[in-house]
Design a protein around this motif. Structure first.
Motif: not given
Lengths: 511, 511
Positions: A64-68, A87-89, A97, A99, A131, A133, A143
């Motif tokens: 997935s594009a998203v990781e912890t 890039f985190a949120w 999480l 990118l 990605w 930042n 990107q």
């Protein structure tokens, strides 16, 4: 609760009473959109590289594009916030999480997570956007695509040699001919052996002299720009540049510096000669000797497969930036020259790099897992091919079926369907058909090779008119019509012959 | 500043004094990884659909995964935070960015941003992952693929008809045969016309009765589950389900409800008959009449191209969920049955949907821009093909060259290179070669069809041994060896014949 109120006299945007402004139609800063051939050219390149990787037994993996953020290892030391490079949120459940910023960190996570199910060694390839930042700049986007191949669980440097050979094969497969690229191979262990000899690495206390080694590494990395004297200054007391700014040096003595300088110039004409020179340089360093032996094995394996120094060579000058490499490192450079933004000729430079990283999976499992791999910077490689004019020609558009009579749309659709059934890309004009000139302008903008026209008169006679737009454009540019007189740019053919007549026109042979 | 200190007696994790724990090797909740054939099968499907879209004149567009939240239109009304349905974060410059949740919103942004440069109409296709910040569930992931085609700037419903025909073509192209799918077409204007007749839409005051219309829409959407009587109850006072729970109804009179019920059963055997019935139902509603005329045009265009109701049909029962549709809506359903998680037979259902959305670009520019398009749920479509056994067979792995003598790695690499030069996928075993049984276990895990073996004895004689692992597995499963006696599972061939002998073995014909 006074603090929670909006400052008096300033109405929050978009709230009742203020007219909401329209959103800006803008790509976010540092991102971009890709149109038409830019998309298909990249897709074709990814497919070609994947084909090479597959042929070597590598299996696709798509994470997935998203990781912890935890799995990415991107928490700053002693801080509870992620590194600003990603890039985190934060999720509602408090997990952070982010990118992915490369394809290696997710592979390390997968290798640990599925370690009981995956074959070992596990050869995998992966391709997709990553990605960063970071501050965007000209040609630097937040990107971009990577296309990686890695082998996890193979301790032998035969795995590194395989990656280098495969990288050469991938470059040739996407259109970089032999002679236009070189894969350079080095080994971090050799570099550390040289550091040991120079007295800035103590195997009994690896943290000692870390600052000095950092300066040495950065100095070697700049040799193309600063020249040997500049590097020598940085290895010693320091260097003052043309503007008068002073950069502190590593403080090495002249003898120590000489050892390091010897390393930067250790490249010889053959792998065997380079290995012999490196063996002298690492002296009695056990780590250095191990690194030299590894390079020797890699060179022998590649030689046996016919990879001469025109394709893959040992080059002690290669110092890859990433801190996690533990053994062989490699880098693919394009050797041809291009014109830069200032019109100056320069070598295109690096398009791929990689190396051995034996400690990344260990972060998760506590057990060392040997791993090595390469990442191809697909967007840079595309830029190189474009700079050489090997891709990027204006792509031919579809045949455009024009609309003379809006009550006969079904007829026009049937024409497009006939063309497609013959494998010809075709579309019906779907704008307002009232102004026929607009339809031809549209066909021009679409780079259409042929326009199909059928008014009521032609319909009654069972014919269509074909307009050769490519020929038409050539005639318009040409001073004399003489040379075109035998090739009419517009012909009338029976409706039943539509597809075959268009195909003949596309083949450029006239009718 | 007492509040900023950590609670006494509890050392923050990962800080000095506490041993940092290892990160968990886990895919984030609601995300997943794709391995091997899962990746290539999806890539093949995307390529096939892209081929159909291209043949129809659509051009590729790849926007960045990241958009400004403003451009996505995902700010909650009267709140300064984005909708929770998107993954969003705030940049240092205070802008909110988010991962795209579909491919339509980025298209609307692009159509506005590049409106002076793009051809008009602009036909584009796009494919890639989208992200939804929703509660994950079984088979529901927070990242999945979409594959869209849209036409921007074409007001005519000929554009909608084209999308429907192309959707049918795309489904057939990826392996859904005619008869296993149906594309259903409806029109929001017809539905609104029926609402007008039923007295729950007042053209002079569009906001009136909005709540009632919402209940009507949701009731129609549930007709498959509740049956006509259940829907009728929801249109009236309300409905009490088997558990005793009461759902408030729309409060329509019996006559009003009858009008709506007539709409749900308006589908007839032919498009013409359905159109005639709908025309009765919308009565004097101007909007309804417009919608019926549009459906009639779409049906006529599709009929003329030979798309009968076995492929595309008018179905007033289709109510797409998205609020932004303004005209024709369509949905592709797979009509074959599969077994669900509980072992019950059920129709597979929807795999694609779309419609006309004339107001999305207007958000940016203030000017209405007609647009229509479709989105194919690629991951659902792959699941359907897997449920039917049309994809998902175990993929054959590479030929594995085993290592009997680790000093002769170059020889083994040369064998793999010979096989690859003949187009055969091959790899050298790169684990520890000491235990030969482990090498054969590895070949088995890799689903290798053939293992290549050469010890020092074979090397001296210039031969290699080929082990037919597929045949070997069959023999192992079979009670009697009799039937295999003419096909040896292991043969010795000259080294020079390696590639041709492996190819013969792969062809299954023995040697």
């Amino acid at each position: 609760m006074a603090q929670e109120k909006a400052p008096e006299g300033k109405a929050p945007e978009g709230k009742a009473g203020a007219k909401p402004r329209r959103p800006r139609a803008e790509t976010p800063k540092g991102f971009r959109d890709y149109f038409g051939a830019e998309v298909t050219e990249r897709q074709d390149m990814l497919s070609a590289i994947a084909g090479v990787y597959r042929l070597h037994g590598f299996e696709p993996l798509e994470t997935s594009a998203v990781e912890t953020v935890e799995a990415l290892g991107k928490f700053l030391p002693d801080v509870d916030r992620p590194n600003e490079g990603v890039f985190a949120w934060q999720e509602e459940d408090k997990d952070w999480l982010a990118l992915r910023y490369d394809l290696t960190a997710p592979l390390a996570r997968v290798a640990a997570q599925y370690r009981n199910d995956l074959p070992s060694p596990y050869r995998r390839y992966a391709m997709g956007p990553v990605w960063r930042n970071e501050k965007p700049g000209p040609g630097r986007f937040r990107q971009f695509y990577q296309c990686d191949a890695d082998t996890v669980g193979a301790p032998s440097v035969a795995a590194d040699a395989e990656i280098c050979a495969m990288l050469a094969g991938a470059l040739e497969c996407v259109g970089i001919p032999r002679g236009d690229y070189v894969v350079k191979v080095n080994n971090r262990k050799v570099l550390n052996g040289v550091m040991e000899v120079a007295g800035v690495l103590d195997p009994a206390d690896p943290d000692r002299f870390a600052a000095e080694r950092g300066i040495v590494l950065r100095a070697i990395d700049k040799i193309d720009r600063l020249g040997p004297e500049g590097v020598r200054a940085l290895l010693g007391a320091g260097r003052r540049d043309d503007s008068g700014d002073f950069t502190k040096g590593a403080g090495l003595s002249a003898e120590q510096a000489e050892v390091v300088m010897g390393f930067t110039t250790a490249r010889r004409d053959t792998g065997a000669a380079t290995v012999a020179r490196l063996r002298e340089l690492v002296g009695t360093s056990a780590l250095g000797a191990e690194g030299v032996a590894e390079l020797e094995t890699i060179a022998a394996l590649l030689d046996a497969q016919g990879y001469g120094p025109d394709r893959i060579l040992l080059d002690p000058g290669v110092v890859r930036g990433l801190g996690y490499y533990t053994g062989p490192v490699f880098e693919a450079e394009l050797t041809f020259e291009i014109l830069d933004d200032k019109g100056q000729k320069r070598q295109f430079g690096s398009v791929a790099g990689g190396g051995r990283y034996d400690d990344l999976v260990k972060r998760f499992t506590g057990q060392a897992v040997p791993a090595t791999g390469v990442s191809i910077g697909v967007d840079r490689l595309l830029a190189a091919l474009r700079a050489k004019g090997r891709i990027g020609a204006v792509a031919e558009g579809p045949v455009v079926v024009t609309v003379m009579d809006r009550d006969r749309m079904a007829d026009y659709f049937a024409m497009a369907a006939d063309l497609r059934a013959a494998g010809i890309r075709a579309e019906v004009y779907l704008g307002n058909p009232k102004n026929f000139g607009n339809q031809l302008k549209y066909a021009d903008k679409r780079a259409a090779p042929v326009a199909v026209i059928q008014g009521s008169d032609e319909a009654a006679r069972g014919v269509v008119v074909l307009k050769d737009l490519i020929l038409g454009a050539r005639i318009a540019q040409s001073a004399t019509l003489e040379e075109w007189k035998d090739r009419p740019a517009q012909v009338e053919v029976p409706r039943a012959d539509l597809a075959s007549a268009v195909r003949a026109m596309l083949a450029g042979g006239g009718l």
